[in-house]
Design an enzyme around this catalytic site. Structure first.
Site, PDB file in Angstrom:
ATOM      1  CB  SER A  93       0.728  -6.894   6.223  1.00 18.35           C
ATOM      2  OG  SER A  93      -0.438  -6.677   5.623  1.00 18.35           O
ATOM      3  CB  THR A 195      -1.110  -2.373   2.981  1.00 15.75           C
ATOM      4  OG1 THR A 195       0.366  -2.871   3.188  1.00 15.75           O
ATOM      5  CG2 THR A 195      -0.816  -0.816   2.736  1.00 15.75           C
ATOM      6  CB  THR A 213       2.050  -1.220   4.927  1.00 15.45           C
ATOM      7  OG1 THR A 213       2.202  -2.554   4.631  1.00 15.45           O
ATOM      8  CG2 THR A 213       3.435  -0.514   4.623  1.00 15.45           C
ATOM      9  NE  ARG A 223       9.844  -4.073   0.035  1.00  8.94           N
ATOM     10  CZ  ARG A 223       8.318  -4.177   0.127  1.00  8.94           C
ATOM     11  NH1 ARG A 223       7.892  -3.260   1.379  1.00  8.94           N
ATOM     12  NH2 ARG A 223       7.783  -3.898  -1.111  1.00  8.94           N
ATOM     13  CB  VAL A 224      11.717   1.485   2.422  1.00  8.45           C
ATOM     14  CG1 VAL A 224      10.332   2.479   2.183  1.00  8.45           C
ATOM     15  CG2 VAL A 224      12.106   1.660   3.769  1.00  8.45           C
ATOM     16  N   GLY A 225       9.008  -0.107   1.241  1.00 11.04           N
ATOM     17  CA  GLY A 225       7.914  -0.153   0.082  1.00 11.04           C
ATOM     18  C   GLY A 225       7.543   1.208  -0.398  1.00 11.04           C
ATOM     19  CG  ASP A 226       3.673   0.832  -2.368  1.00 11.83           C
ATOM     20  OD1 ASP A 226       3.990  -0.192  -1.790  1.00 11.83           O
ATOM     21  OD2 ASP A 226       2.417   1.196  -2.716  1.00 11.83           O
ATOM     22  CB  THR A 246      -2.857  -2.312  -1.424  1.00 11.52           C
ATOM     23  OG1 THR A 246      -2.581  -3.317  -0.387  1.00 11.52           O
ATOM     24  CG2 THR A 246      -4.104  -2.907  -2.140  1.00 11.52           C
ATOM     25  N   GLY A 247      -0.259  -3.608  -2.839  1.00 11.54           N
ATOM     26  CA  GLY A 247       0.079  -4.862  -3.243  1.00 11.54           C
ATOM     27  C   GLY A 247       1.639  -4.543  -3.119  1.00 11.54           C
ATOM     28  N   GLY A 249       5.114  -3.176  -3.445  1.00 20.34           N
ATOM     29  CA  GLY A 249       5.347  -1.759  -3.532  1.00 20.34           C
ATOM     30  C   GLY A 249       6.407  -1.644  -4.385  1.00 20.34           C
TER      31      GLY A 249
HETATM   32  C1  SD4 Z   1       4.645  -2.777   0.465  1.00 21.61           C
HETATM   33  N1  SD4 Z   1       2.548  -1.850  -0.758  1.00 21.61           N
HETATM   34  O1  SD4 Z   1       5.232  -2.814   1.337  1.00 21.61           O
HETATM   35  C2  SD4 Z   1       3.194  -2.690   0.487  1.00 21.61           C
HETATM   36  C3  SD4 Z   1       2.505  -3.906   0.866  1.00 21.61           C
HETATM   37  C4  SD4 Z   1       0.947  -4.086   0.628  1.00 21.61           C
HETATM   38  O2  SD4 Z   1      -0.948  -5.040   1.185  1.00 21.61           O
HETATM   39  O3  SD4 Z   1       0.310  -3.157   0.126  1.00 21.61           O
HETATM   40  N2  SD4 Z   1       0.573  -5.014   1.318  1.00 21.61           N
HETATM   41  O4  SD4 Z   1       5.262  -3.136  -0.878  1.00 21.61           O
END
Ligand code: SD4
Length: 332
Positions: A93, A195, A213, A223-226, A246-247, A249
């Site tokens: 990832s 990530t 990430t 899609r875009v995360g945090d 992490t996690g 987003g």
């Molecule tokens: C996301 N926060 O794209 C990231 C994914 C992530 O460990 O942290 N993975 O949502």
């Protein structure tokens, strides 16, 4: 459990390739011998402090420490440290080998922050192995903070980054397998997420951070995360502290998690208390059965903290060149 073992083996193999001591890698929970007077004290810490998410954080921190010893800044440490993980094709990832979106294309998100409150990021970036370095170039070479998609790619190419296919044969096969069921249920933990978020304080006492990430495996295209969002996946305030997340987003973005943690430290919480409160903020607002978020934070005095919703988040901590893996505390 098997997946976790595979993860540990992969981290140990990475350590071996890089000439690190795999025994030290696997020695979790051992307390660090803390020699420095600054730790837990009131002064600004100046002995080199790094925190990085997941097992591969060990490799990033070792690289960060090399950078610092060679005179590099906290920004050099986090960029070069996380770039190593971007190049690891076995990490699924981040960067090369990252799992693609549901259309089979790898799209990357990254950001950096430096001690001057300066920030740069890229999101929805394709074909570039080191989004974290492009994020640094956005910060240093443009008046902007965030470049997206084709524009980010064009900028990277203009900066001299080489295009590269990031979809490895293994990731392609995994995606083709996934398409058979096409189940889209992102559950995040140590087995399926790596990530890398890294925050550091250098030998001059200055802070910086980076987060990079490929985001959720098989996400919707676009899609875009945090991770590339300043204040969500990363926040640094050189007067106060730094945090990365992490996690999932979406949960971090809805609560502007990393900014929140740093603000809570500003208000007097320890980094540990701040991470716990930010996790609780998510848990009060959202059903969290299948949702993992972990925060990692430090302040300017050398104190660190981490907290996750569920069991399974771990991170590497380095102080004065000594690194250990730590299992984060969690709420449920
Ligand atoms: C996301 N926060 O794209 C990231 C994914 C992530 O460990 O942290 N993975 O949502």
């Amino acid at each position: 459990m098997l997946q976790r073992r595979a993860f540990i083996r992969r981290a140990a193999a990475m350590a071996a390739v890089l000439g690190l001591d795999p025994v030290r890698l696997l020695r979790a929970d051992a307390p660090l011998p803390l020699s420095n007077a600054g730790f837990n004290g009131t002064g600004r810490f100046r002995e080199g402090h790094m925190l990085s998410t997941w097992y591969h954080g060990m490799v990033s921190n070792e690289e960060g420490w090399k950078q610092m010893q060679a005179g590099g800044t906290a920004l050099d440490a986090v960029v070069e440290g996380t770039a190593l993980v971007e190049s690891d094709a076995t990490g699924t990832s981040v960067g090369l080998g990252g799992r693609p979106d549901r259309t089979g294309r790898v799209t990357l998100d990254a950001c950096v922050m430096g001690p001057q409150g300066d920030a740069g990021g890229v999101c929805f970036l394709e074909d570039i192995e080191h989004p974290v370095k492009v994020a640094r170039a956005v910060m240093e070479e443009t008046p902007h903070v965030l470049l997206a998609g084709d524009g980010a790619r064009d900028f990277a190419l203009a900066q001299g980054f080489e295009p590269r296919n990031l979809l490895t044969p293994e990731s392609k096969t995994a995606w083709e397998d996934w398409k058979k069921s096409a189940e889209y249920k992102p559950i995040i933990n140590v087995e399926n997420h790596d990530t890398i978020g890294m925050i550091a304080q250098d030998l001059d006492g200055n802070l910086a951070g980076a987060c990079t990430t490929s985001g959720l495996a098989y996400k919707l295209r676009g899609r875009v995360g945090d991770s590339p969002i300043i204040g969500a996946g990363l926040f640094v305030d050189n007067e106060i502290g730094a945090c990365t997340a992490t996690g999932l987003g979406e949960a971090v973005m809805k609560t502007l998690g990393s900014f929140l943690v740093v603000e809570l430290i500003r208000q007097g919480r320890s980094p540990q208390q701040a991470c716990e409160e930010a996790v609780d903020r998510i848990m009060r607002k959202m059903p969290v059965k299948d949702l993992q978020v972990g925060y990692l934070a430090m302040d300017t005095k050398g104190r660190s903290g981490s907290f996750a919703i569920h069991k399974g988040f771990n991170y590497a901590r380095t102080i004065a060149g000594q690194t250990e893996m730590i299992d984060a505390a969690y709420r449920s």
